[in-house]
Motif scaffolding. Structure first.
Motif, PDB file in Angstrom:
ATOM      1  N   GLY A 133       0.827  -1.195   0.000  1.00 15.42           N
ATOM      2  CA  GLY A 133       0.000   0.000   0.000  1.00 15.42           C
ATOM      3  C   GLY A 133       0.867   1.252   0.000  1.00 15.42           C
ATOM      4  O   GLY A 133       1.794   1.358   0.813  1.00 15.42           O
ATOM      5  N   VAL A 134       0.576   2.177  -0.894  1.00 13.19           N
ATOM      6  CA  VAL A 134       1.353   3.413  -0.993  1.00 13.19           C
ATOM      7  C   VAL A 134       0.390   4.590  -1.099  1.00 13.19           C
ATOM      8  O   VAL A 134      -0.471   4.619  -1.994  1.00 13.19           O
ATOM      9  N   THR A 135       0.511   5.548  -0.210  1.00 11.60           N
ATOM     10  CA  THR A 135      -0.238   6.796  -0.286  1.00 11.60           C
ATOM     11  C   THR A 135       0.709   7.905  -0.717  1.00 11.60           C
ATOM     12  O   THR A 135       1.787   8.065  -0.135  1.00 11.60           O
ATOM     13  N   VAL A 136       0.297   8.662  -1.743  1.00 13.60           N
ATOM     14  CA  VAL A 136       1.105   9.762  -2.263  1.00 13.60           C
ATOM     15  C   VAL A 136       0.415  11.070  -1.891  1.00 13.60           C
ATOM     16  O   VAL A 136      -0.678  11.371  -2.374  1.00 13.60           O
ATOM     17  N   LEU A 137       1.037  11.839  -1.010  1.00 19.44           N
ATOM     18  CA  LEU A 137       0.440  13.075  -0.519  1.00 19.44           C
ATOM     19  C   LEU A 137       0.661  14.230  -1.486  1.00 19.44           C
ATOM     20  O   LEU A 137       1.754  14.383  -2.040  1.00 19.44           O
ATOM     21  N   SER A 138      -0.359  15.054  -1.653  1.00 19.79           N
ATOM     22  CA  SER A 138      -0.229  16.272  -2.456  1.00 19.79           C
ATOM     23  C   SER A 138       0.210  17.425  -1.559  1.00 19.79           C
ATOM     24  O   SER A 138      -0.235  17.539  -0.414  1.00 19.79           O
ATOM     25  N   PRO A 139       1.070  18.297  -2.073  1.00 14.14           N
ATOM     26  CA  PRO A 139       1.536  19.433  -1.271  1.00 14.14           C
ATOM     27  C   PRO A 139       0.557  20.588  -1.335  1.00 14.14           C
ATOM     28  O   PRO A 139      -0.413  20.560  -2.105  1.00 14.14           O
ATOM     29  N   ASP A 140       0.820  21.637  -0.544  1.00 11.04           N
ATOM     30  CA  ASP A 140       0.035  22.861  -0.701  1.00 11.04           C
ATOM     31  C   ASP A 140       0.576  23.647  -1.895  1.00 11.04           C
ATOM     32  O   ASP A 140       1.457  23.176  -2.625  1.00 11.04           O
ATOM     33  N   ARG A 141       0.066  24.853  -2.105  1.00  8.29           N
ATOM     34  CA  ARG A 141       0.424  25.630  -3.299  1.00  8.29           C
ATOM     35  C   ARG A 141       1.908  25.983  -3.347  1.00  8.29           C
ATOM     36  O   ARG A 141       2.459  26.243  -4.411  1.00  8.29           O
ATOM     37  N   ASP A 142       2.556  25.993  -2.196  1.00  4.46           N
ATOM     38  CA  ASP A 142       3.987  26.295  -2.168  1.00  4.46           C
ATOM     39  C   ASP A 142       4.854  25.042  -2.215  1.00  4.46           C
ATOM     40  O   ASP A 142       6.079  25.133  -2.172  1.00  4.46           O
ATOM     41  N   GLY A 143       4.217  23.874  -2.271  1.00  6.51           N
ATOM     42  CA  GLY A 143       4.977  22.638  -2.356  1.00  6.51           C
ATOM     43  C   GLY A 143       5.307  22.010  -1.024  1.00  6.51           C
ATOM     44  O   GLY A 143       6.121  21.082  -0.960  1.00  6.51           O
ATOM     45  N   VAL A 144       4.682  22.475   0.051  1.00  9.39           N
ATOM     46  CA  VAL A 144       4.982  21.978   1.394  1.00  9.39           C
ATOM     47  C   VAL A 144       4.054  20.817   1.761  1.00  9.39           C
ATOM     48  O   VAL A 144       2.841  20.877   1.517  1.00  9.39           O
ATOM     49  N   ILE A 145       4.637  19.794   2.361  1.00  7.28           N
ATOM     50  CA  ILE A 145       3.864  18.674   2.918  1.00  7.28           C
ATOM     51  C   ILE A 145       3.751  18.898   4.420  1.00  7.28           C
ATOM     52  O   ILE A 145       4.754  18.897   5.137  1.00  7.28           O
ATOM     53  N   SER A 146       2.552  19.096   4.895  1.00  4.24           N
ATOM     54  CA  SER A 146       2.358  19.412   6.316  1.00  4.24           C
ATOM     55  C   SER A 146       2.308  18.147   7.161  1.00  4.24           C
ATOM     56  O   SER A 146       1.988  17.050   6.674  1.00  4.24           O
ATOM     57  N   ALA A 147       2.599  18.310   8.433  1.00  4.53           N
ATOM     58  CA  ALA A 147       2.483  17.195   9.374  1.00  4.53           C
ATOM     59  C   ALA A 147       1.038  16.732   9.490  1.00  4.53           C
ATOM     60  O   ALA A 147       0.770  15.536   9.658  1.00  4.53           O
ATOM     61  N   SER A 148       0.108  17.671   9.376  1.00 10.22           N
ATOM     62  CA  SER A 148      -1.307  17.288   9.467  1.00 10.22           C
ATOM     63  C   SER A 148      -1.707  16.409   8.292  1.00 10.22           C
ATOM     64  O   SER A 148      -2.511  15.475   8.451  1.00 10.22           O
ATOM     65  N   ALA A 149      -1.148  16.673   7.104  1.00 15.61           N
ATOM     66  CA  ALA A 149      -1.451  15.832   5.947  1.00 15.61           C
ATOM     67  C   ALA A 149      -0.932  14.419   6.163  1.00 15.61           C
ATOM     68  O   ALA A 149      -1.595  13.433   5.793  1.00 15.61           O
ATOM     69  N   VAL A 150       0.240  14.311   6.778  1.00 19.64           N
ATOM     70  CA  VAL A 150       0.774  12.985   7.106  1.00 19.64           C
ATOM     71  C   VAL A 150      -0.123  12.295   8.123  1.00 19.64           C
ATOM     72  O   VAL A 150      -0.490  11.122   7.957  1.00 19.64           O
TER      73      VAL A 150
END
Length: 389
Positions: free
Chosen positions: A121-138
């Motif tokens: 299983g692999v989940t690929v997270l999308s970043p925000d508009r600036d390209g940042v992956i937030s801890a909340s998204a994780v």
């Protein structure tokens, strides 16, 4: 080299520092220390092993690690593969879920896709508009069988920094390992494995003035992790990565790490000032903006979108500058950067973007030359595009 373009592609690779090259040469030829570090029956082997361990110490000190936590590899690509596959292969596919981001380097995306095809299983997270992956998204993507989260420290195209310390803190109290591709971070910004609470960190020597073909994987000792080796044959590197150690390469990355530790703060300030000088010189061209410009970035990255201009055409017009479009060439087409697309940029904006990356040998005169060239090329290309339409 007199006709060589002015180099603004330090994110792709760096020239080997002359001080590093001089030390490397001492471990190649017959009048130097050319022994095999694994040869423990004579002096040449002992001297080679001593040099390798000194280099291990230097790299460990740069990132705040114990020297026993450094596993030598050929670079970040191998390190990333060892991290992802080495974790996944401890589990049956239906009992292992991994989380990565859409803005990762292909050296993470491709191993993750390989594992997905094997049933993991692999989940690929999308970043925000600036390209940042937030801890909340994780946090929102964690599953009961999540075994590994792999999020890069600094993006190779935009230089945008992810909040890896915050993500590490999130995962610290869970039975989830945390891998960070730090190829664009080590030697450029402060890296502290303890502050980041990382289980593994990938390092590439040629990103901080060591040669190509050498790197490391930091593997936390006080962890339940048991990596499955991807290269077998001799049990080198505590069984995690077999193969005769390239003494000259390792000595080189050790020296590069020592120099980085000594010079990092001053160098980052100087490079950051030059990057800001470059942006100030082109910011008034109209319809230009920095991709990821609202987020913290590494000192040397400047990824600029030029409205009304094709990036490939602009790069050709700037032949006297060595820059990057960030596009991935395929056999039939030139696709827009997957990083910029993941950030939500339209194809036309992604195609009209160039990455300028500055480094140790960039000068103010070179920056001013780049400003003049860009200010000449962009209006000319816009005029041509207007006439053609």
């Amino acid at each position: 080299m007199n006709n060589a373009p002015v180099y603004f592609d330090y994110a792709a690779t760096t020239p080997v520092d002359e001080r590093v090259a001089q030390k490397l040469m001492q471990f190649l030829t017959r009048d130097g220390q050319y022994g095999n570090p694994a040869s423990r029956s004579h002096l040449l082997g002992w001297l080679a092993e001593e040099a390798v361990e000194e280099a291990r110490n230097e790299l460990a000190e740069l990132i705040g690690a114990d020297n026993r936590e450094i596993v030598w590899t050929s670079g970040a690509t191998e390190s990333n593969n060892l991290a992802l596959k080495g974790v996944a292969e401890n589990f049956e596919p239906d009992d292992c879920h991994l989380i990565i981001s859409a803005t990762e380097h292909k050296a993470v995306l491709d191993p993750a896709e390989y594992l997905r095809k094997q049933g993991y299983g692999v989940t690929v997270l999308s970043p925000d508009r600036d390209g940042v992956i937030s801890a909340s998204a994780v946090a929102e993507s964690l599953q009961p069988n999540t075994r590994l989260v792999s999020i890069m420290a600094a993006n190779n195209e935009t230089g945008v920094l992810n909040p890896v310390a915050e993500i590490g803190a999130l995962l610290a109290d869970r039975d989830i390992w945390f891998h960070i591709d730090a190829a664009q971070a080590v030697g450029k910004i402060p890296v502290d494995v303890n502050a980041w609470q990382a289980t593994m960190i990938s390092i590439s020597g040629h990103k901080f003035y060591a040669p190509k073909g050498v790197g490391a994987l930091y593997v936390k000792r006080r962890s339940t992790l048991q990596l499955k080796a991807q290269i077998h044959g001799g049990g080198h590197e505590r069984g995690m990565r077999s193969g005769t150690l390239a003494t000259h390469q390792l000595v080189a990355i050790g020296e590069a790490a020592r120099l980085a530790k000594t010079e990092l703060t001053e160098e980052a300030e100087r490079i950051g000032a030059l990057r800001d000088r470059l942006w100030a010189g082109i910011a008034d061209l109209g319809d230009v903006h920095i991709n990821g410009g609202n987020a913290p970035r590494t000192p040397g990255h400047l990824n600029v979108a030029f409205g009304g201009v094709d990036g490939e055409a602009l790069m050709m017009a700037l032949r006297q500058l060595a820059v990057s479009t960030g596009s991935a060439c395929t056999s039939a087409s030139v696709e827009p950067s997957h990083v910029l697309k993941a950030m939500g940029l339209a194809d036309s904006v992604a195609h009209g973007s160039l990455r300028f990356s500055l480094g140790r040998y960039t000068t103010a005169a070179e920056v001013d030359q780049a400003i003049d060239s860009i200010r000449e090329a962009v209006p000319a290309l816009r005029k041509q595009s207007s006439v053609a339409s």
